[in-house]
Design an enzyme around this catalytic site. Sequence first.
Site, PDB file in Angstrom:
ATOM      1  N   HIS A  15       0.819  -1.206   0.000  1.00 53.30           N
ATOM      2  CA  HIS A  15       0.000   0.000   0.000  1.00 53.30           C
ATOM      3  C   HIS A  15       0.855   1.259   0.000  1.00 53.30           C
ATOM      4  O   HIS A  15       0.368   2.334   0.360  1.00 53.30           O
ATOM      5  CB  HIS A  15      -0.923   0.008   1.228  1.00 53.30           C
ATOM      6  CG  HIS A  15      -2.003  -1.019   1.163  1.00 53.30           C
ATOM      7  ND1 HIS A  15      -2.777  -1.354   2.257  1.00 53.30           N
ATOM      8  CD2 HIS A  15      -2.445  -1.806   0.156  1.00 53.30           C
ATOM      9  CE1 HIS A  15      -3.649  -2.301   1.929  1.00 53.30           C
ATOM     10  NE2 HIS A  15      -3.464  -2.584   0.644  1.00 53.30           N
ATOM     11  N   HIS A  16       2.146   1.127  -0.400  1.00 58.81           N
ATOM     12  CA  HIS A  16       2.986   2.326  -0.401  1.00 58.81           C
ATOM     13  C   HIS A  16       2.493   3.338  -1.431  1.00 58.81           C
ATOM     14  O   HIS A  16       2.746   4.530  -1.317  1.00 58.81           O
ATOM     15  CB  HIS A  16       4.460   1.957  -0.674  1.00 58.81           C
ATOM     16  CG  HIS A  16       4.782   1.650  -2.095  1.00 58.81           C
ATOM     17  ND1 HIS A  16       4.401   0.464  -2.704  1.00 58.81           N
ATOM     18  CD2 HIS A  16       5.439   2.362  -3.056  1.00 58.81           C
ATOM     19  CE1 HIS A  16       4.816   0.466  -3.955  1.00 58.81           C
ATOM     20  NE2 HIS A  16       5.445   1.603  -4.197  1.00 58.81           N
ATOM     21  N   LYS A  55      -2.591  -2.944  -7.954  1.00 58.62           N
ATOM     22  CA  LYS A  55      -2.823  -3.282  -9.374  1.00 58.62           C
ATOM     23  C   LYS A  55      -2.326  -4.685  -9.658  1.00 58.62           C
ATOM     24  O   LYS A  55      -1.225  -5.050  -9.259  1.00 58.62           O
ATOM     25  CB  LYS A  55      -2.070  -2.293 -10.276  1.00 58.62           C
ATOM     26  CG  LYS A  55      -2.426  -2.440 -11.742  1.00 58.62           C
ATOM     27  CD  LYS A  55      -3.710  -1.721 -12.044  1.00 58.62           C
ATOM     28  CE  LYS A  55      -4.182  -1.940 -13.468  1.00 58.62           C
ATOM     29  NZ  LYS A  55      -4.792  -3.274 -13.671  1.00 58.62           N
ATOM     30  N   LYS A 106       7.465  -4.707 -10.048  1.00 56.46           N
ATOM     31  CA  LYS A 106       7.367  -4.389 -11.479  1.00 56.46           C
ATOM     32  C   LYS A 106       6.880  -2.954 -11.678  1.00 56.46           C
ATOM     33  O   LYS A 106       7.446  -2.195 -12.484  1.00 56.46           O
ATOM     34  CB  LYS A 106       6.396  -5.380 -12.138  1.00 56.46           C
ATOM     35  CG  LYS A 106       6.367  -5.362 -13.636  1.00 56.46           C
ATOM     36  CD  LYS A 106       5.425  -6.443 -14.155  1.00 56.46           C
ATOM     37  CE  LYS A 106       5.885  -7.837 -13.792  1.00 56.46           C
ATOM     38  NZ  LYS A 106       5.041  -8.880 -14.395  1.00 56.46           N
ATOM     39  N   LYS A 124      -2.847  -9.052  -6.813  1.00 55.39           N
ATOM     40  CA  LYS A 124      -3.101 -10.196  -7.694  1.00 55.39           C
ATOM     41  C   LYS A 124      -4.328 -10.928  -7.189  1.00 55.39           C
ATOM     42  O   LYS A 124      -4.607 -10.950  -5.974  1.00 55.39           O
ATOM     43  CB  LYS A 124      -1.904 -11.157  -7.710  1.00 55.39           C
ATOM     44  CG  LYS A 124      -1.793 -11.959  -8.997  1.00 55.39           C
ATOM     45  CD  LYS A 124      -1.330 -11.071 -10.155  1.00 55.39           C
ATOM     46  CE  LYS A 124      -1.128 -11.874 -11.429  1.00 55.39           C
ATOM     47  NZ  LYS A 124      -0.589 -11.017 -12.501  1.00 55.39           N
ATOM     48  N   THR A 137       1.961  -6.226 -23.798  1.00 58.88           N
ATOM     49  CA  THR A 137       3.041  -6.988 -23.168  1.00 58.88           C
ATOM     50  C   THR A 137       4.051  -7.453 -24.214  1.00 58.88           C
ATOM     51  O   THR A 137       5.270  -7.336 -24.018  1.00 58.88           O
ATOM     52  CB  THR A 137       2.478  -8.189 -22.388  1.00 58.88           C
ATOM     53  OG1 THR A 137       1.489  -7.724 -21.454  1.00 58.88           O
ATOM     54  CG2 THR A 137       3.579  -8.888 -21.610  1.00 58.88           C
ATOM     55  N   ASN A 195      -1.029 -14.654 -26.664  1.00 56.56           N
ATOM     56  CA  ASN A 195      -1.057 -13.227 -26.959  1.00 56.56           C
ATOM     57  C   ASN A 195       0.337 -12.594 -26.885  1.00 56.56           C
ATOM     58  O   ASN A 195       0.770 -11.878 -27.790  1.00 56.56           O
ATOM     59  CB  ASN A 195      -2.004 -12.526 -25.983  1.00 56.56           C
ATOM     60  CG  ASN A 195      -2.054 -11.028 -26.206  1.00 56.56           C
ATOM     61  OD1 ASN A 195      -2.285 -10.565 -27.315  1.00 56.56           O
ATOM     62  ND2 ASN A 195      -1.806 -10.272 -25.157  1.00 56.56           N
ATOM     63  N   SER A 227      -2.033  -0.640 -18.906  1.00 56.40           N
ATOM     64  CA  SER A 227      -3.170  -0.618 -17.978  1.00 56.40           C
ATOM     65  C   SER A 227      -3.222   0.706 -17.221  1.00 56.40           C
ATOM     66  O   SER A 227      -4.295   1.248 -16.954  1.00 56.40           O
ATOM     67  CB  SER A 227      -3.061  -1.776 -16.984  1.00 56.40           C
ATOM     68  OG  SER A 227      -3.433  -2.997 -17.584  1.00 56.40           O
TER      69      SER A 227
END
Length: 474
Positions: free
Chosen positions: A67-68, A73, A97, A109, A197, A236, A365
């Site tokens: 939560h920094h 995400k 990341k 996640k 990606t 993909n 995103s």
Amino acid sequence: MGITNTANNSFFESVQRNFDKAAQFTRFDQGIIAQIKACNSILRVKFPVKIGDSIEVIEAYRVQHSHHKLPCKGGIRFSMEVDQEEVMALAALMTYKCAIVNVPFGGGKGGIKIDSRKYSAFELEKITRRYTSELCKKNFIGPGIDVPAPDYGTGAREMSWIVDTYSSLNPTDINAQACVTGKPLSQGGVHGRTEATGLGVFFGIREACSFQEDMEKLGLATGIAGKRVIVQGLGNVGYHAAKYFQEAGAKLVGLIEYNGAIYDENGLDVDQVQAHRETTGGILNYPNAINFSDPAEGLEQACDILIPAALESVIHKDNAERIQAKIIGEAANGPLTSEADTILNRKGVLVIPDIYLNAGGVTVSYFEWLKNLSHVRYGRLEKRFSENMYNELIDIIESTTGKRVSDLERKMVLRGPSEIDLVHSGLEDTMVDSYREIREIYRNREGVEDLRTAAFICAIDKIGVAYEQLGIFP
């Protein structure tokens, strides 16, 4: 992703080991290091869904690792291999990341423990909507709280169900579209998300190949043109990576799928291989190519760049010595085990780590999230202005020189940036700048022996500074 719970545990431990290895090269207090490493919030739920004439109890997770920065995400995957350890490991990787590519999110996640192939679209919709309602009840979703995205087994369809469910439960939230990314364009998605990606993988490896000093150590010339490339996985990510390398002049010599591999030193055409696969049900027996019934053999063939874009742990201590690639770009999460990493680094192979290289998805995103919050399409405000300004410049040049610009040249110059142009440009800038930051640490911080450690250091440095500035530690 076809991995066992033991593999999940090993994956989680591998992430922790890589973090610990990098942490010793940073300056932060052990309390800050411990906070960066810890998972902040873990949600494990079980909920009933009526499937056919019976009721099934579905197991699902959502992990908010850090939560920094908010929101958190990270994707949501549908797989029978989902468990708490795997989701925690992937959430941690998302934190690091995002920090590496300067995207202001904490890592998250999610996962639902199902085999999506066993359910109809209607049943999957019921499961997805019920999972979303559980996230809403527990305050684990929201534009400023936690923003899911597609992952293994999910896509734009599932994201549209999520945003619709969230919107119905939060009817006064004008930013409801920003509660999830990877949506269809009609639901607030962004152009360029599908290939993000794979394109990010291309930009990252291209940047690595631009440094003459680094390429000379590998016995390679700079640039992408002429380099022999093998791609594992034609999903993909793998397809788009292969496509962009081919368009840049690389020679695609090998392609690997779950049921076999093909190799042709004269080069393959990825679109023709895809057409062959659709016709025959697989990539084997492609004209003029050598077949390997064991896909693992495809990884060991001669090439300059190997891009594993499918499963975890495909390169391990038993096959690492036989890998002939001089550059490995980790498009998948965790395609190398820690033992393989050690062997390949000793051989002098340049391993470009997943924690950086497959960040194209979360980068785009982020652009989608910003688009949803601003309620305006990229390019809408400046496209026509740019075209009109360029037209005036051409008119001035023509009147000054007395020469006329050809219709083709005029058309090329006059084109203002569309949404996809701006998204691709932003992604390229992100991947280029981030690689340079990692390389700078690799080259200049004493004792750092590989890019993976440098990438983790890069993440810890940025997150540690954020915690220091929050002032929560003495």
